[in-house]
Design an enzyme around this catalytic site. Structure first.
Site, PDB file in Angstrom:
ATOM      1  N   HIS A 161      -3.961  -4.487   0.367  1.00 24.95           N
ATOM      2  CA  HIS A 161      -3.792  -5.034   1.507  1.00 24.95           C
ATOM      3  C   HIS A 161      -4.186  -6.531   1.625  1.00 24.95           C
ATOM      4  O   HIS A 161      -5.459  -6.965   2.135  1.00 24.95           O
ATOM      5  CB  HIS A 161      -4.413  -4.283   2.728  1.00 24.95           C
ATOM      6  CG  HIS A 161      -4.023  -3.221   2.914  1.00 24.95           C
ATOM      7  ND1 HIS A 161      -2.737  -3.006   3.840  1.00 24.95           N
ATOM      8  CD2 HIS A 161      -4.386  -1.711   2.772  1.00 24.95           C
ATOM      9  CE1 HIS A 161      -2.488  -1.790   3.636  1.00 24.95           C
ATOM     10  NE2 HIS A 161      -3.397  -0.737   3.461  1.00 24.95           N
ATOM     11  N   GLU A 211      -3.067  -8.757   2.987  1.00 28.01           N
ATOM     12  CA  GLU A 211      -2.963  -9.563   4.376  1.00 28.01           C
ATOM     13  C   GLU A 211      -3.950  -9.053   5.555  1.00 28.01           C
ATOM     14  O   GLU A 211      -4.138  -9.552   6.512  1.00 28.01           O
ATOM     15  CB  GLU A 211      -1.606  -8.813   5.069  1.00 28.01           C
ATOM     16  CG  GLU A 211      -1.773  -7.491   5.862  1.00 28.01           C
ATOM     17  CD  GLU A 211      -1.743  -6.344   4.741  1.00 28.01           C
ATOM     18  OE1 GLU A 211      -1.806  -5.101   5.000  1.00 28.01           O
ATOM     19  OE2 GLU A 211      -1.720  -6.592   3.285  1.00 28.01           O
ATOM     20  N   CYS A 250       0.863  -1.117   0.061  1.00 31.28           N
ATOM     21  CA  CYS A 250      -0.064  -0.035   0.163  1.00 31.28           C
ATOM     22  C   CYS A 250       0.806   1.150  -0.159  1.00 31.28           C
ATOM     23  O   CYS A 250       1.774   1.660  -0.968  1.00 31.28           O
ATOM     24  CB  CYS A 250      -1.165  -0.112   1.062  1.00 31.28           C
ATOM     25  SG  CYS A 250      -2.381   1.099   0.843  1.00 31.28           S
TER      26      CYS A 250
END
Length: 311
Positions: free
Chosen positions: A235, A237, A142
């Site tokens: 993102h 994750e 990001c």
């Protein structure tokens, strides 16, 4: 993947409850293998949450990974206790003489500021330059991706009229690239940002390649052609509830924010969010570790100095 971390790191209990194999230091030293050395520069304000998310994705292969957590010395965290940071994190001065197989640089909630206005910008630039000789492959997330592209290639970021928030579909542009091996023709991952990069600026850099892009999210995955830099604008994750937490936080601040796209069933924030990106996130991190860290990095990390490359 057995993750070697300090025995009392809070993330351990969470990950062990999910059957993620976490190895403490005492057990790790009994294994006669060289672990992969990964340093995580955690720029997110909720550091414990981010630690857990990243360690979860790094913990699913038979290789041993030695994790080092890194914080910036020029920024004082307001959301993570001083005790946690001094116990589990190091500063750049403490690790700058070491070499690492891989490095992860997280996002940060500063994308609406000019890069040079961020209080730790000079320190981050020093770390990015240091990585040329001390890290084989770097994985940017990001804002961390935008920062890396700007510092190394002068690729600027552009502000959006409103926040890009939700779970967006992306098309793979190079299906033969090892980073995306095992992916479907398209995939989804979350995004949460106010800025982005444009295709033309990336294509103007011959050292870079766009691997994935989407109609709504735009350019989403970029890599250097030598395999030593990866830039993920989203993102992958994130947990199931991360976007929800950000949405309700912004609402409580009185911000005029829209419901994250393709996230809550029927766009109803009361309903449990859908989790549709976990398998893609696992593949993304495992492919990076396998093809661009484990298989490419020299066995003796001192040999990294022979592999110096210019931008």
């Amino acid at each position: 993947m057995p993750i070697k971390v300090q025995s009392n790191l809070p993330a351990i209990k969470i990950l062990e409850g999910e059957n993620i194999f976490v190895m403490d230091e005492a057990r790790a030293v009994t294994q006669d293998i060289r672990p992969l050395k990964i340093v995580i520069l955690n720029l997110m304000p909720t550091k414990i949450i981010t630690e857990t998310q990243l360690l979860r994705l790094l913990g699913n292969s038979p290789l041993q990974v030695d994790i080092e957590l890194l914080q910036t010395a020029t920024h004082e965290s307001k959301n993570t206790s001083h005790r946690h940071l001094t116990t589990f994190y190091k500063t750049f001065d403490q690790i700058k003489d070491q070499k690492f197989d891989g490095m992860i640089i997280t996002g940060a909630p500063v994308e609406q500021m000019d890069f040079e206005e961020v209080d730790y910008w000079d320190e981050l630039c020093e770390i990015l330059d240091w990585a040329k000789k001390h890290v084989y492959s770097t994985f940017h997330i990001c804002w961390g991706a935008q920062a890396g592209l700007y510092h190394r290639y002068k690729v600027r970021k552009y502000s959006f009229e409103e926040k890009l928030s939700g779970v967006f579909r992306h098309k793979i542009l190079n299906p033969l690239h090892p980073l995306l091996r095992g992916f479907d023709d398209s995939f989804v991952i979350p995004h949460s940002r106010y800025t982005g990069v444009v295709r033309e600026d990336i294509e103007a850099q011959p050292q870079l390649e766009i691997l994935a892009s989407g109609e709504e999210a735009g350019v989403s995955i970029v890599c250097s052609r030598n395999g030593r830099e990866f830039y993920i604008l989203g993102h992958a994750e994130y947990d199931r509830d991360t976007l929800a937490g950000e949405y309700f936080r912004d609402i409580n601040k009185g911000l005029d924010i829209k419901v994250p796209v393709n996230y809550f069933p029927d766009d109803n924030p009361i309903k449990k969010p859908r989790m549709e990106w976990r398998s893609y996130a696992s593949l993304l991190f495992m492919n990076w570790l396998n093809y661009y860290v484990y298989q490419q990095t020299p066995y003796d990390l001192e040999d990294l100095k022979k592999m110096m490359y210019d931008y």
